[in-house]
Design a protein around this motif. Sequence first.
Motif, PDB file in Angstrom:
ATOM      1  N   ILE A   5       0.865  -1.169   0.000  1.00 45.82           N
ATOM      2  CA  ILE A   5       0.000   0.000   0.000  1.00 45.82           C
ATOM      3  C   ILE A   5       0.907   1.226   0.000  1.00 45.82           C
ATOM      4  CG2 ILE A   5      -1.806   1.246   1.229  1.00 45.82           C
ATOM      5  CD1 ILE A   5      -2.632  -1.598   0.172  1.00 45.82           C
ATOM      6  N   GLY A  30      -1.190  -1.652  -4.158  1.00 44.19           N
ATOM      7  CA  GLY A  30      -2.469  -1.027  -3.848  1.00 44.19           C
ATOM      8  C   GLY A  30      -2.266   0.470  -3.745  1.00 44.19           C
ATOM      9  N   ARG A  32      -3.959   4.626  -4.070  1.00 42.48           N
ATOM     10  CA  ARG A  32      -5.140   5.483  -4.006  1.00 42.48           C
ATOM     11  C   ARG A  32      -5.648   5.742  -5.422  1.00 42.48           C
ATOM     12  NH1 ARG A  32      -3.632   9.955  -0.698  1.00 42.48           N
ATOM     13  NH2 ARG A  32      -2.136  10.325  -2.334  1.00 42.48           N
ATOM     14  N   TYR A  52      -6.556   0.171  -3.004  1.00 44.18           N
ATOM     15  CA  TYR A  52      -6.164  -0.276  -1.672  1.00 44.18           C
ATOM     16  C   TYR A  52      -6.985  -1.498  -1.260  1.00 44.18           C
ATOM     17  CZ  TYR A  52      -4.058   4.382  -0.608  1.00 44.18           C
ATOM     18  OH  TYR A  52      -3.324   5.529  -0.572  1.00 44.18           O
ATOM     19  N   ILE A  56      -5.758  -5.352  -0.401  1.00 47.38           N
ATOM     20  CA  ILE A  56      -5.881  -5.889   0.955  1.00 47.38           C
ATOM     21  C   ILE A  56      -6.667  -7.194   0.955  1.00 47.38           C
ATOM     22  CG2 ILE A  56      -6.940  -5.473   3.221  1.00 47.38           C
ATOM     23  CD1 ILE A  56      -6.320  -2.447   2.711  1.00 47.38           C
ATOM     24  N   ILE A  62       0.470  -7.501   4.232  1.00 43.88           N
ATOM     25  CA  ILE A  62       0.168  -6.160   3.772  1.00 43.88           C
ATOM     26  C   ILE A  62       1.281  -5.219   4.235  1.00 43.88           C
ATOM     27  CG2 ILE A  62      -1.537  -4.299   3.730  1.00 43.88           C
ATOM     28  CD1 ILE A  62      -2.658  -7.072   2.813  1.00 43.88           C
ATOM     29  N   VAL A  64       2.556  -1.490   4.412  1.00 42.53           N
ATOM     30  CA  VAL A  64       1.978  -0.151   4.333  1.00 42.53           C
ATOM     31  C   VAL A  64       3.106   0.876   4.332  1.00 42.53           C
ATOM     32  CG1 VAL A  64       0.343   1.477   5.327  1.00 42.53           C
ATOM     33  CG2 VAL A  64      -0.046  -0.982   5.582  1.00 42.53           C
ATOM     34  N   TRP A  74      -5.790   6.291   7.491  1.00 40.14           N
ATOM     35  CA  TRP A  74      -5.968   5.222   6.495  1.00 40.14           C
ATOM     36  C   TRP A  74      -6.428   3.946   7.204  1.00 40.14           C
ATOM     37  CZ3 TRP A  74      -3.640   0.467   6.170  1.00 40.14           C
ATOM     38  CH2 TRP A  74      -3.882  -0.252   4.996  1.00 40.14           C
ATOM     39  N   TYR A  78      -9.721   1.204   6.612  1.00 37.04           N
ATOM     40  CA  TYR A  78      -9.546  -0.168   6.112  1.00 37.04           C
ATOM     41  C   TYR A  78      -9.455  -1.233   7.203  1.00 37.04           C
ATOM     42  CZ  TYR A  78      -9.080   2.153   1.718  1.00 37.04           C
ATOM     43  OH  TYR A  78      -9.340   2.918   0.605  1.00 37.04           O
TER      44      TYR A  78
END
Length: 185
Positions: A5, A30, A32, A52, A56, A62, A64, A74, A78
């Motif tokens: 992400i 992932g 935006r 995103y 996920i 994941i 980030v 964020w 999520y």
Amino acid sequence: MIAIIADGRWGKRVVHFLRGLAADESVTWGARSPSYAKELQMEEKGLSISSYLDAIKAHQLIVVALPYQDLLPWTDVYAPWLNGKIVIDLSSPQTSEDRLLCGWRTSVTEELQKRLPESRIVGAKSTAFQGNTRGRSVVYVTSDDEGAKRRVIELFRRASYSAVDAGGLEENRAIDRIMKIEGLP
């Protein structure tokens, strides 16, 4: 299978860096704005780009890589889809405002664990993610979940990076503060 992400040019740098660690695994970036990420994308096998949420949902690991101040907001959006997943926080404070965000009694990584109690949070901190290696290749890995920490250490050790078991999540308080010394602007 790994989801990264990240956004923008820093996101591209992180995706390229981590893609090298997981050459034998499928990786999803992932973003935006998936269309903007596609413009930045380098030709790499096994790399796909999605939103995103789709990234996920498709992966258990994941990573980030969002700006320090954006990570917790964020997370609030999520959180329902991150339960049970290993979530790796690459964020490091970049500005004086970032360094004041959590004060001395906690870190963004610890706050991430509080907001995601059903997730397995791992901090992975290194100046290499920002492109400031200065010949160094150390990644400080922290977690209160020993199994998740071992998985992340193994991931970084696949490449020529030295992954150091830096203890529990509370150690991010000190690690975040030394990143400036390690070469961050």
